[in-house]
Design a protein around this motif. Structure first.
Motif, PDB file in Angstrom:
ATOM      1  N   LYS A   1      10.234 118.064  25.062  1.00 14.27           N
ATOM      2  CA  LYS A   1      11.651 117.934  25.075  1.00 14.27           C
ATOM      3  C   LYS A   1      12.060 117.163  23.749  1.00 14.27           C
ATOM      4  CE  LYS A   1      15.212 116.334  28.033  1.00 14.27           C
ATOM      5  NZ  LYS A   1      15.517 115.859  29.294  1.00 14.27           N
ATOM      6  N   GLU A   2      11.494 116.004  23.801  1.00  8.89           N
ATOM      7  CA  GLU A   2      11.986 115.208  22.482  1.00  8.89           C
ATOM      8  C   GLU A   2      11.320 115.951  21.335  1.00  8.89           C
ATOM      9  OE1 GLU A   2      10.404 111.057  22.100  1.00  8.89           O
ATOM     10  OE2 GLU A   2       9.509 111.551  23.981  1.00  8.89           O
TER      11      GLU A   2
ATOM     12  N   PHE B   1       3.064 114.006  16.511  1.00 13.83           N
ATOM     13  CA  PHE B   1       3.588 114.672  17.758  1.00 13.83           C
ATOM     14  C   PHE B   1       3.229 113.783  18.836  1.00 13.83           C
ATOM     15  CE2 PHE B   1       4.494 119.306  16.568  1.00 13.83           C
ATOM     16  CZ  PHE B   1       5.364 118.921  15.625  1.00 13.83           C
ATOM     17  N   LEU B   2       1.996 112.947  18.819  1.00 16.38           N
ATOM     18  CA  LEU B   2       1.276 112.399  19.938  1.00 16.38           C
ATOM     19  C   LEU B   2       2.090 111.420  20.634  1.00 16.38           C
ATOM     20  CD1 LEU B   2      -2.159 112.151  18.427  1.00 16.38           C
ATOM     21  CD2 LEU B   2      -1.119 113.963  19.536  1.00 16.38           C
ATOM     22  N   GLY B   3       2.125 111.487  21.946  1.00 16.36           N
ATOM     23  CA  GLY B   3       2.912 110.331  22.685  1.00 16.36           C
ATOM     24  C   GLY B   3       4.225 110.853  23.005  1.00 16.36           C
ATOM     25  N   ARG B   4       4.655 111.980  22.465  1.00 16.42           N
ATOM     26  CA  ARG B   4       5.977 112.578  22.379  1.00 16.42           C
ATOM     27  C   ARG B   4       6.178 113.628  23.390  1.00 16.42           C
ATOM     28  NH1 ARG B   4       8.204 112.873  16.829  1.00 16.42           N
ATOM     29  NH2 ARG B   4      10.396 112.847  17.873  1.00 16.42           N
TER      30      ARG B   4
ATOM     31  N   THR C   1       7.430 128.413  20.725  1.00 11.00           N
ATOM     32  CA  THR C   1       7.539 128.313  22.221  1.00 11.00           C
ATOM     33  C   THR C   1       6.107 127.844  22.734  1.00 11.00           C
ATOM     34  OG1 THR C   1       9.124 130.053  22.328  1.00 11.00           O
ATOM     35  CG2 THR C   1       7.890 129.556  24.396  1.00 11.00           C
ATOM     36  N   ILE C   2       5.856 126.837  23.472  1.00 12.91           N
ATOM     37  CA  ILE C   2       4.458 126.439  23.720  1.00 12.91           C
ATOM     38  C   ILE C   2       4.081 127.219  25.073  1.00 12.91           C
ATOM     39  CG2 ILE C   2       2.911 124.622  24.225  1.00 12.91           C
ATOM     40  CD1 ILE C   2       4.018 124.476  21.630  1.00 12.91           C
ATOM     41  N   LEU C   3       3.033 127.936  25.060  1.00 13.75           N
ATOM     42  CA  LEU C   3       2.667 128.737  26.125  1.00 13.75           C
ATOM     43  C   LEU C   3       1.547 127.842  27.076  1.00 13.75           C
ATOM     44  CD1 LEU C   3       1.909 132.036  24.408  1.00 13.75           C
ATOM     45  CD2 LEU C   3       4.037 131.513  25.399  1.00 13.75           C
TER      46      LEU C   3
ATOM     47  N   ASP D   1       5.741 121.805  31.255  1.00 19.11           N
ATOM     48  CA  ASP D   1       7.151 121.568  31.499  1.00 19.11           C
ATOM     49  C   ASP D   1       7.714 120.652  29.988  1.00 19.11           C
ATOM     50  OD1 ASP D   1       6.854 118.814  32.306  1.00 19.11           O
ATOM     51  OD2 ASP D   1       6.512 119.833  34.210  1.00 19.11           O
ATOM     52  N   ALA D   2       8.973 120.597  30.001  1.00 20.81           N
ATOM     53  CA  ALA D   2       9.685 119.715  28.857  1.00 20.81           C
ATOM     54  C   ALA D   2       9.226 118.355  28.906  1.00 20.81           C
ATOM     55  CB  ALA D   2      10.928 119.705  29.095  1.00 20.81           C
ATOM     56  N   GLU D   3       8.888 117.722  29.979  1.00 20.65           N
ATOM     57  CA  GLU D   3       8.407 116.461  30.222  1.00 20.65           C
ATOM     58  C   GLU D   3       6.972 116.117  29.584  1.00 20.65           C
ATOM     59  OE1 GLU D   3      11.049 114.502  30.543  1.00 20.65           O
ATOM     60  OE2 GLU D   3      12.213 116.326  31.188  1.00 20.65           O
ATOM     61  N   GLN D   4       6.332 116.986  29.412  1.00 17.26           N
ATOM     62  CA  GLN D   4       4.999 117.023  29.124  1.00 17.26           C
ATOM     63  C   GLN D   4       4.756 116.352  27.854  1.00 17.26           C
ATOM     64  OE1 GLN D   4       1.978 118.346  31.007  1.00 17.26           O
ATOM     65  NE2 GLN D   4       1.051 116.669  29.493  1.00 17.26           N
ATOM     66  N   THR D   5       3.922 115.123  27.800  1.00 19.32           N
ATOM     67  CA  THR D   5       3.732 114.530  26.492  1.00 19.32           C
ATOM     68  C   THR D   5       2.386 115.032  26.031  1.00 19.32           C
ATOM     69  OG1 THR D   5       2.824 112.726  27.666  1.00 19.32           O
ATOM     70  CG2 THR D   5       5.221 112.523  26.898  1.00 19.32           C
ATOM     71  N   LEU D   6       2.250 114.822  24.726  1.00 17.09           N
ATOM     72  CA  LEU D   6       1.088 115.177  23.917  1.00 17.09           C
ATOM     73  C   LEU D   6       0.032 114.202  23.755  1.00 17.09           C
ATOM     74  CD1 LEU D   6       2.451 117.694  21.365  1.00 17.09           C
ATOM     75  CD2 LEU D   6       1.571 118.288  23.761  1.00 17.09           C
ATOM     76  N   GLU D   7      -1.120 114.573  23.699  1.00 14.05           N
ATOM     77  CA  GLU D   7      -2.180 113.738  23.639  1.00 14.05           C
ATOM     78  C   GLU D   7      -2.968 113.836  22.403  1.00 14.05           C
ATOM     79  OE1 GLU D   7      -4.265 113.159  27.208  1.00 14.05           O
ATOM     80  OE2 GLU D   7      -2.417 112.667  28.451  1.00 14.05           O
ATOM     81  N   GLU D   8      -3.704 112.742  21.881  1.00 15.94           N
ATOM     82  CA  GLU D   8      -4.693 113.178  20.855  1.00 15.94           C
ATOM     83  C   GLU D   8      -5.860 114.164  21.268  1.00 15.94           C
ATOM     84  OE1 GLU D   8      -5.825 110.455  18.175  1.00 15.94           O
ATOM     85  OE2 GLU D   8      -6.608 112.164  17.291  1.00 15.94           O
TER      86      GLU D   8
END
Ligand code: ATP
Length: 214
Positions: free
Chosen positions: A163-164, A157-160, A174-176, A189-196
């Motif tokens: 929304k993607e 999931f990292l770097g994505r 649902t991510i709280l 928000d939907a644009e938030q990307t995930l980090e390590e």
């Protein structure tokens, strides 16, 4: 400061009493067994030997001043029910009682427990869900189906962005919030990307998370 009384100092009751005391609550610990009372005496505000089935002894504890009374008598089902009845009659504002099984739980509710807990059953469910998805590190059960889950963001999931990832469509999640180092991103928000190292706090159904495994 919250005032809580715990009746029954088995493994569950003593763990509740110790943790509350460590968190700054005023804790009265009660057990009919002198050895168990002595074992906890230094760690709580007050520890008293009393048989909670004796109405007079129970009244003498002054429990009406406590915000919560926890009945942590487990195996002795009859005693746990009778003590709950006596506490209810005394007008205790909140009674939390430990149940051995569903039937015991139903009886405790009927006789006036405001909250019934099933530590063994709930711990078993939590462990099973953690084993289904190795990413899950904690869980608060909201109903038989839904929980709030804390999980390590899987590597893929990292770097994505959220929304993607389409977590709601794919996993019913649902991510709280996202815990990132020592801060928390609430309602990302939907644009938030995930980090390590991100910890996801999500509402979802644990049974649907098998596909999340690395
Ligand atoms: P666990 O150790 O997992 O919490 P449990 O809930 O079955 O197990 P028990 O070992 O039954 O706990 O311990 C309950 C405690 O309640 C015991 O320490 C016992 O002495 C105490 N107890 C039982 N009856 C009374 C009573 N009438 N008044 C006060 N304490 C009681």
């Amino acid at each position: 400061m919250k005032q809580v009384a715990v009746i029954g100092l088995g493994r569950f009751g003593s763990s509740v009493a110790r943790t509350l005391a460590e968190s700054g609550c005023e804790v009265l610990a009660v057990d009919v067994d002198e050895v168990r009372v002595k074992a906890i005496a230094d760690e709580v505000t007050d520890a008293v030997r009393a048989n909670a089935l004796e109405e007079e002894a129970l009244r003498a504890l002054g429990l009406r001043n406590f915000e919560v009374v926890v009945v942590a008598i487990g195996h002795e089902v009859e005693a746990s029910i009778l003590v709950t009845v006596l506490l209810k009659e005394m007008g205790i504002s909140k009674i939390v009682a430990k149940a051995q099984d569903e039937l015991h739980g139903r009886v405790l509710q009927k006789v006036g427990a405001d909250m019934v807990v099933f530590p063994e059953r709930d711990m078993g469910v939590r462990l099973a869900h953690t084993l289904i998805s190795r990413n899950v590190i904690d869980e608060i059960q909201l109903s038989t189906d839904y929980s709030i889950l804390e999980m390590v963001a899987p590597h893929r999931f990292l770097g994505r962005s959220l929304k993607e990832l389409e977590l709601r469509q794919r996993f019913g999640l649902t991510i709280l919030a996202i815990r990132r180092e020592d801060r928390i991103i609430v309602s990302p928000d939907a644009e938030q990307t995930l980090e390590e190292g991100d910890i996801l706090v999500a509402l979802g159904q644990p049974e649907k998370l098998e596909g999340l495994n690395e």
